[in-house]
Write a protein that holds these residues in place. Structure first.
Motif, mmCIF file in Angstrom:
data_model
loop_
_atom_site.group_PDB
_atom_site.id
_atom_site.type_symbol
_atom_site.label_atom_id
_atom_site.label_comp_id
_atom_site.label_asym_id
_atom_site.label_seq_id
_atom_site.Cartn_x
_atom_site.Cartn_y
_atom_site.Cartn_z
ATOM 1 N N GLN A 1 5.032 13.414 2.060
ATOM 2 C CA GLN A 1 3.798 14.225 1.680
ATOM 3 C C GLN A 1 2.496 13.674 1.578
ATOM 4 O O GLN A 1 1.610 13.839 2.399
ATOM 5 C CB GLN A 1 4.154 14.687 0.226
ATOM 6 N N PHE A 2 2.438 12.354 1.252
ATOM 7 C CA PHE A 2 1.245 11.682 1.138
ATOM 8 C C PHE A 2 0.866 11.106 2.542
ATOM 9 O O PHE A 2 -0.468 11.350 3.207
ATOM 10 C CB PHE A 2 1.415 10.181 0.289
ATOM 11 N N LEU A 3 1.809 10.535 3.439
ATOM 12 C CA LEU A 3 1.427 10.157 4.530
ATOM 13 C C LEU A 3 1.242 11.310 5.727
ATOM 14 O O LEU A 3 0.760 10.862 6.869
ATOM 15 C CB LEU A 3 2.473 9.304 4.992
ATOM 16 N N GLU B 1 0.688 -1.337 0.034
ATOM 17 C CA GLU B 1 0.156 0.205 0.042
ATOM 18 C C GLU B 1 0.854 1.303 0.002
ATOM 19 O O GLU B 1 0.598 2.042 -0.399
ATOM 20 C CB GLU B 1 -0.886 0.080 1.309
ATOM 21 N N LEU B 2 2.006 1.160 0.492
ATOM 22 C CA LEU B 2 2.907 2.235 0.557
ATOM 23 C C LEU B 2 3.860 2.253 -0.599
ATOM 24 O O LEU B 2 4.071 3.563 -0.917
ATOM 25 C CB LEU B 2 3.671 2.141 2.008
ATOM 26 N N ALA B 3 4.500 1.421 -0.789
ATOM 27 C CA ALA B 3 5.520 1.566 -1.858
ATOM 28 C C ALA B 3 5.973 0.296 -2.472
ATOM 29 O O ALA B 3 5.976 -0.633 -1.681
ATOM 30 C CB ALA B 3 6.991 2.209 -1.523
ATOM 31 N N PRO B 4 6.209 -0.030 -3.656
ATOM 32 C CA PRO B 4 6.601 -1.418 -4.057
ATOM 33 C C PRO B 4 8.062 -1.849 -3.713
ATOM 34 O O PRO B 4 8.875 -0.894 -3.882
ATOM 35 C CB PRO B 4 6.284 -1.292 -5.697
ATOM 36 N N GLN B 5 8.184 -3.063 -3.588
ATOM 37 C CA GLN B 5 9.721 -3.426 -3.228
ATOM 38 C C GLN B 5 10.318 -3.223 -2.206
ATOM 39 O O GLN B 5 11.413 -3.339 -1.920
ATOM 40 C CB GLN B 5 10.672 -3.393 -4.598
ATOM 41 N N LEU B 6 9.840 -2.329 -1.515
ATOM 42 C CA LEU B 6 10.310 -1.832 -0.146
ATOM 43 C C LEU B 6 9.699 -2.269 1.043
ATOM 44 O O LEU B 6 8.614 -2.800 1.114
ATOM 45 C CB LEU B 6 10.177 -0.158 0.072
ATOM 46 N N LYS B 7 10.549 -2.661 2.083
ATOM 47 C CA LYS B 7 10.005 -2.990 3.281
ATOM 48 C C LYS B 7 10.105 -2.003 4.618
ATOM 49 O O LYS B 7 10.901 -1.158 4.498
ATOM 50 C CB LYS B 7 10.754 -4.318 3.849
ATOM 51 N N PHE B 8 9.168 -2.133 5.451
ATOM 52 C CA PHE B 8 8.788 -1.098 6.470
ATOM 53 C C PHE B 8 9.046 -1.451 7.866
ATOM 54 O O PHE B 8 8.573 -2.713 8.027
ATOM 55 C CB PHE B 8 7.713 -0.331 6.211
#
Length: 332
Positions: A191-193, A155-162
Motif C-alpha cells: 500500500q505504501f509503495l 528505507e523499506l523494511a527492517p531485516q529484509l533484503k530486496f
C-alpha cells in the motif's frame, strides 16, 4: 451481440473482450470505464475480476493477435503473464494454432499449448521478457543503490533484503520466513509503495516469497493497480529469476520450478542465453463462463449482471480438484 469470456490463470481473474468481433471497437476511455465496471465486485458480474484483457489482430505482421491489459482501477499494465495464458488459449481456439506470437504493449512474446496440467485443465507456456535491473526501468530512486539484488534496504523494511527488476512490469521481491509471509508487512509495504511515496513514483508490484525447498517456492503478490491477487504471472516469473540468481543452492536455471501461490501452482523455467534472461511461465488457462451482451451496453455507465446472458462452464470444478491436490503436494 458482443461476447466476453470470464477466465483465470491461477485464479488471477479476468474478462476477455475481442475488439475484432465488435461492430465498432471501443475507445480507450470506453475500455477504461468498462474495465472498472466489470471488475467491481459490487456490480455482481460474476464476482468481478482483476482486469480486462482486450484482444485484437495487432498492429504489425508476424503476430497472431495483440493483448492489452486494463487493470481493475482502469490503469494499464505493460504485461500480465497469467492473463497472457488465457489470451493464448482464446487465440489458439479462434485460429486453430498451438504455437504462435502475441503482441503486448512493449514486446512480442512466444506462446505455445502444453499438455493439460490435470484432467480438464488446459495449459499454455508463455514467454516472459524482457528483463532489466536498472532503476530507470522500474523506476525507483532515493534508495542509495543503483541495483537491488538481495540488498538490505532499511528505507523499506527492517531485516529484509530486496531484489528489484522489470520483466517488463516492475517488481520488488523479498525472500521471507513463513511468519513474515503470514504477517501484515506485505500489505503495508504494498500500500505504501503504490501510494504517494519517495521511492517508487509509478508504484511497484511487491512479491514476498518463501523457499519451500529445491526448485520450489510459494509467492504472494501485492499487485500495482489491483492489490492482493491470487497470483501474478510476471511476479512469479520475476521471483523465479531472483531465486536462481540469489539462492543458487536451491534454485536452478533451465530446470522447472514449482511456484505455489494462493490460487494454485504454476511452473517456471528460467533461461540465460547470450546475456539475455527470460522466463517460461507454464500454467492453466481456464474459462469459467461466457457472457453475451448487446454491443451498445458495453458503453453503458451502469452495467450490472442482469445486462448479460451468462453461460457457465464446468472447468472450475476440474480446477478446484487440482488445487486440492496442489495444496496437499506443497505440504508433503
Amino acid at each position: 451481440m458482443a461476447e466476453l469470456l470470464k477466465v483465470h490463470g491461477s485464479m488471477n481473474q479476468f474478462f476477455i473482450l475481442d475488439q475484432d468481433e465488435l461492430a465498432s471497437p471501443l475507445t480507450d476511455d470506453q475500455l477504461t470505464k468498462l474495465a472498472i465496471q466489470l471488475c467491481d465486485e459490487n456490480n455482481h458480474i460474476l464476482g468481478g475480476a482483476d482486469g480486462l484483457l482486450v484482444v485484437d489482430h495487432g498492429t504489425h505482421t508476424g503476430v497472431r493477435g495483440r493483448m492489452q491489459v486494463v487493470n481493475a482501477d482502469g490503469s494499464r499494465a505493460s504485461m500480465c503473464g497469467n492473463g497472457l495464458r488465457t489470451v493464448s488459449r482464446y487465440l489458439s481456439e479462434k485460429y486453430g494454432k498451438d504455437d504462435f506470437v502475441v503482441q503486448t504493449r512493449d514486446v512480442d512474446l512466444h506462446v505455445r499449448r502444453q499438455p493439460e496440467l490435470a484432467p480438464g485443465i488446459p495449459a499454455f507456456a508463455v514467454e516472459i521478457s524482457p528483463v532489466s535491473f536498472t532503476p530507470e526501468s522500474l523506476p525507483y530512486a532515493n534508495l542509495g543503490h543503483q541495483r537491488l539484488l538481495e540488498t538490505a534496504v532499511p528505507e523499506l523494511a527492517p531485516q529484509l533484503k530486496f531484489t528489484a527488476l522489470s520483466i517488463p512490469n516492475p517488481h520488488l521481491i523479498s525472500f521471507v520466513s513463513q511468519d513474515i509471509l503470514d504477517g501484515p508487512t506485505l500489505g503495508q509495504l504494498g500500500q505504501f509503495l503504490n501510494g504517494d511515496n519517495p521511492y517508487f513514483p509509478d508504484g511497484v508490484n511487491v512479491n514476498f516469497a518463501h523457499i519451500d525447498g529445491e526448485n520450489q517456492l510459494f509467492v504472494q503478490t501485492f499487485e500495482r493497480g489491483v492489490g492482493f491477487t491470487n497470483a501474478c504471472g510476471t511476479g512469479m516469473s520475476a521471483t523465479s529469476l531472483a531465486f536462481v540468481l540469489t539462492h543458487p543452492e536451491d534454485g536452478h536455471f533451465d530446470t522447472p520450478i514449482n511456484v505455489f501461490n494462493p490460487g494454485g501452482m504454476v511452473k517456471t523455467i528460467v533461461h540465460h542465453d547470450r546475456q539475455r534472461y527470460w522466463v517460461e511461465l507454464i500454467g492453466n488457462a481456464t474459462v469459467t463462463a461466457k457472457l453475451t451482451v448487446g454491443d451498445s451496453m458495453l458503453q453503458s455507465d451502469q452495467l450490472t449482471a442482469t445486462d448479460f446472458k451468462i453461460d457457465q462452464t464446468n472447468e472450475q470444478d476440474y480446477y478446484d480438484q487440482f488445487v486440492k491436490t496442489v495444496v496437499s503436494q506443497r505440504h508433503q
